[in-house]
Design an enzyme around this catalytic site. Structure first.
Site, mmCIF file in Angstrom:
data_model
loop_
_atom_site.group_PDB
_atom_site.id
_atom_site.type_symbol
_atom_site.label_atom_id
_atom_site.label_comp_id
_atom_site.label_asym_id
_atom_site.label_seq_id
_atom_site.Cartn_x
_atom_site.Cartn_y
_atom_site.Cartn_z
ATOM 1 N N TYR A 77 -6.468 -8.161 12.682
ATOM 2 C CA TYR A 77 -5.151 -7.867 13.232
ATOM 3 C C TYR A 77 -5.145 -8.300 14.695
ATOM 4 O O TYR A 77 -6.061 -7.985 15.446
ATOM 5 C CB TYR A 77 -4.826 -6.370 13.123
ATOM 6 C CG TYR A 77 -4.651 -5.907 11.698
ATOM 7 C CD1 TYR A 77 -3.446 -6.103 11.031
ATOM 8 C CD2 TYR A 77 -5.698 -5.284 11.010
ATOM 9 C CE1 TYR A 77 -3.275 -5.691 9.714
ATOM 10 C CE2 TYR A 77 -5.540 -4.876 9.691
ATOM 11 C CZ TYR A 77 -4.327 -5.076 9.046
ATOM 12 O OH TYR A 77 -4.166 -4.674 7.743
ATOM 13 N N GLU A 137 -6.248 -8.971 4.434
ATOM 14 C CA GLU A 137 -5.428 -8.241 5.407
ATOM 15 C C GLU A 137 -5.375 -9.067 6.682
ATOM 16 O O GLU A 137 -6.416 -9.348 7.281
ATOM 17 C CB GLU A 137 -5.979 -6.841 5.722
ATOM 18 C CG GLU A 137 -5.797 -5.819 4.635
ATOM 19 C CD GLU A 137 -6.159 -4.404 5.066
ATOM 20 O OE1 GLU A 137 -5.960 -4.079 6.261
ATOM 21 O OE2 GLU A 137 -6.659 -3.647 4.228
ATOM 22 N N ASN A 197 -6.681 1.576 2.868
ATOM 23 C CA ASN A 197 -7.355 2.859 3.019
ATOM 24 C C ASN A 197 -6.986 3.831 1.913
ATOM 25 O O ASN A 197 -7.798 4.656 1.489
ATOM 26 C CB ASN A 197 -7.002 3.476 4.382
ATOM 27 C CG ASN A 197 -7.536 2.667 5.547
ATOM 28 O OD1 ASN A 197 -8.361 1.776 5.385
ATOM 29 N ND2 ASN A 197 -7.048 2.973 6.731
ATOM 30 N N GLN A 253 1.710 -5.703 6.030
ATOM 31 C CA GLN A 253 2.019 -5.471 4.617
ATOM 32 C C GLN A 253 3.366 -6.111 4.298
ATOM 33 O O GLN A 253 3.781 -6.999 5.039
ATOM 34 C CB GLN A 253 2.009 -3.987 4.327
ATOM 35 C CG GLN A 253 0.601 -3.421 4.476
ATOM 36 C CD GLN A 253 0.471 -2.010 3.914
ATOM 37 O OE1 GLN A 253 1.327 -1.475 3.246
ATOM 38 N NE2 GLN A 253 -0.652 -1.409 4.239
ATOM 39 N N ASN A 309 -12.327 -1.070 -0.385
ATOM 40 C CA ASN A 309 -11.640 -1.484 0.840
ATOM 41 C C ASN A 309 -12.387 -0.982 2.068
ATOM 42 O O ASN A 309 -12.693 0.214 2.162
ATOM 43 C CB ASN A 309 -10.213 -0.920 0.860
ATOM 44 C CG ASN A 309 -9.511 -1.201 2.178
ATOM 45 O OD1 ASN A 309 -9.094 -2.320 2.433
ATOM 46 N ND2 ASN A 309 -9.384 -0.180 3.028
ATOM 47 N N GLU A 310 -12.714 -1.876 2.973
ATOM 48 C CA GLU A 310 -13.255 -1.543 4.297
ATOM 49 C C GLU A 310 -14.299 -0.431 4.252
ATOM 50 O O GLU A 310 -14.228 0.551 5.011
ATOM 51 C CB GLU A 310 -12.108 -1.168 5.249
ATOM 52 C CG GLU A 310 -11.179 -2.333 5.541
ATOM 53 C CD GLU A 310 -10.130 -2.030 6.593
ATOM 54 O OE1 GLU A 310 -10.021 -0.865 7.030
ATOM 55 O OE2 GLU A 310 -9.405 -2.964 6.991
ATOM 56 N N GLU A 326 0.850 -1.192 0.000
ATOM 57 C CA GLU A 326 0.000 0.000 0.000
ATOM 58 C C GLU A 326 0.883 1.238 0.000
ATOM 59 O O GLU A 326 2.004 1.223 0.520
ATOM 60 C CB GLU A 326 -0.904 0.013 1.238
ATOM 61 C CG GLU A 326 -1.841 1.221 1.292
ATOM 62 C CD GLU A 326 -2.878 1.137 2.409
ATOM 63 O OE1 GLU A 326 -3.686 2.070 2.531
ATOM 64 O OE2 GLU A 326 -2.867 0.135 3.149
#
Length: 516
Positions: free
Chosen positions: A244, A292, A72, A351, A172-173, A27
């Site tokens: 996460y 992710e 993001n 990442q 994304n999200e 990213e």
């Protein structure tokens, strides 16, 4: 000594690991791109600015697919800014990470980097500030051979052949309040449906992933998945999951238990996807893209760990320094992904370089492996094949895992956590059986006694353990190999039985050869 008995059978498989299960994520975030994999002028940079020392570590890590450009970042990204002559590309304010984006690295550079690394590219389209029209134009630029304005624009930029990108993420999200132009489930589902239709009309060979919840602890988790899939079911192949792991509570036992919640998360999303299929009486199965996942908490809060004032370019943010303890939890997540190979067909470690990453660099200086590098490299290099069902009879413990949700404090009770977590992968082509084994007991060794039915002729190829007496130890620029795999001694193999002593708080890989 404590004992864990494991039973596997050659004929009882969860499923085959898809090559895309071993992916990662690049990213435009901090020093992931600039000063990470791309640093013109660095002593190790090639003529395109790609750091060769980083490339060598990436090839050792062996990711198979790479998600780009966010994250993001993608929710405010104009793909056109990152193509064409570099000197003509605009500098933009990036509202995702409050940085200045120079756009000197963009789609074509990313594709070239992937080709050099031997990695499949995965691209995400902006469904935040933009929509279906920009997405189908992006696809046309990348994949159409020639004869249209956008395909010929790519060719004029120096890329004669189409990029032929097959895997695309629809935003994304989009449920997150931190996201640019956050949407409700219905709002997102409608734009995702129309985007998917137009993209597949442009290139019918692409596969599409729709956004699931940003995390299992989102207030709309479950309802979001059902609503989004109820709209998009006929147009997409995947739904995304993100998670996460953290140790905010400073409870190592609970932290090491947390990958078991990843198992629950996967099972719940599978159930929701199959409920949508059942409503339609459809045999189609939506697969999962866990695009992710990682350990991330020290740099996750607000402030200069997450963003720096003054709109800097490539700021030093989200540079999580990983410990031995983190590597153990990370290894548990690797096992969870392997054990759901029937439905998790794509996954991306978030990442790749510097920002919450297995590879660290010094701008202008060296690159080195973080502790989490090793479990991923072993999973990716050795985890290809059929994942066998593992029946584990292990001593257990109780844990209470903390997961923040806004201002609330959310605890997951985990009453029976097996100390030993296992994944077994049989590769018929190279005649191997590989065991990935985590001992979560912090104080005691555990004897592993594994009965591999259907394997009567096993021999030991090699066995490795990852451990350190200090669970807070890290790898650094000056001591990059402090946490590294070493030989696991004393593994005994006879016929189809394997015995080994697993040290406390250890990640273990046992590679066996079969004769048939």
């Amino acid at each position: 000594m404590l004992k864990a008995e494991v039973l596997i059978d050659r004929d009882f498989a969860v499923g085959a690991t898809d090559p895309r299960l071993f992916g990662a994520f690049v990213e435009h975030l901090g020093r992931c791109v600039y000063g990470g994999l791309f640093e013109p002028g660095h002593p190790e940079a090639d003529e395109r600015g790609f750091r060769r020392d980083v490339m060598a570590l990436v090839k050792e890590l062996a990711p198979t697919i790479m998600r780009y450009p966010g994250g993001n970042f993608v929710s405010g990204y104009n793909w056109e800014d990152g193509v064409g002559p570099v000197e003509n590309r605009p500098r933009r304010l990036d509202l995702a990470w409050f940085s200045t984006e120079p756009n000197t690295f963009g789609t074509n550079e990313f594709i070239d980097w992937c080709r050099e690394a031997g990695i499949e590219p995965m691209l995400a389209v902006n469904l935040g500030t933009r929509g279906a029209d920009a997405a189908r134009h992006y696809l046309e630029y990348c994949n159409h051979p020639s004869g249209t304005a956008l395909s010929d624009l790519r060719r004029s930029h120096g890329w004669e052949q189409p990029h032929d990108v097959k895997f695309w993420c629809l935003g994304n999200e989009m449920d997150g309040p931190w996201q640019m132009e956050r949407k409700t489930a219905t709002e997102y589902a409608r734009i995702a449906t129309e985007t998917a239709k137009m993209m597949k009309w442009t290139d019918k060979t692409v596969e599409l992933a729709v956004c699931g919840s940003s995390a299992r602890n989102m207030p709309t988790f479950g309802e979001w998945e059902y609503t989004v899939l109820d709209h998009t079911f006929d147009h997409v192949e995947f739904i995304s999951l993100h998670t996460y792991f953290n140790n905010y509570a400073h409870d190592t036992a609970a932290f090491l238990a947390s990958p078991d919640l990843m198992d629950s998360f996967i099972d719940e999303v599978v159930a929701i996807a199959d409920a949508v299929a059942a409503k339609r009486r459809s045999s189609k199965r939506i697969m999962l893209s866990f695009d992710e996942w990682n350990v991330w908490y020290r740099t996750r809060g607000k402030g200069e760990g997450r963003a720096k004032p003054g709109w800097p370019e490539a700021p030093q943010i989200l540079e999580e320094i990983y410990t031995m303890e983190d590597a153990l939890t990370f290894g548990g997540a690797c096992i969870s992904l392997l054990n759901h190979a029937d439905r998790v067909k794509s996954a991306c470690l978030a990442q790749l370089v510097n920002a919450i990453a297995p590879i660290m660099t010094e701008t202008g200086g060296p690159a080195w492996r973080q502790t989490i590098f090793h479990p991923f490299a072993q999973m990716s290099n050795l985890g290809r094949g059929n994942v066998l069902r593992s029946k584990v009879n292990s001593p257990t413990y109780s844990a209470r895992y903390y997961d923040p949700r806004g201002a609330e404090e959310l605890y997951y009770p985990m009453p029976e956590v097996p100390y030993v977590k296992v994944a077994s992968v049989h590769n018929e082509d190279d005649k191997t059986l590989t065991l990935f084994v985590l001992n979560r007991h912090l104080d005691e060794s555990i004897t592993l006694d594994l009965d591999a039915r259907g394997f009567n002729d096993l021999t030991l190829d090699h066995a490795l353990e990852l451990r350190h007496d200090d669970l807070q130890i890290t790898n650094t620029k000056d001591a990059p190999d402090t946490v590294s795999p070493v030989a696991l001694d004393g593994v005994q193999v006879q016929g189809g039985r394997v015995q080994a002593t697993l040290a406390p708080a250890s990640w273990n890989v046992i590679r066996l050869k079969t004769q048939n």
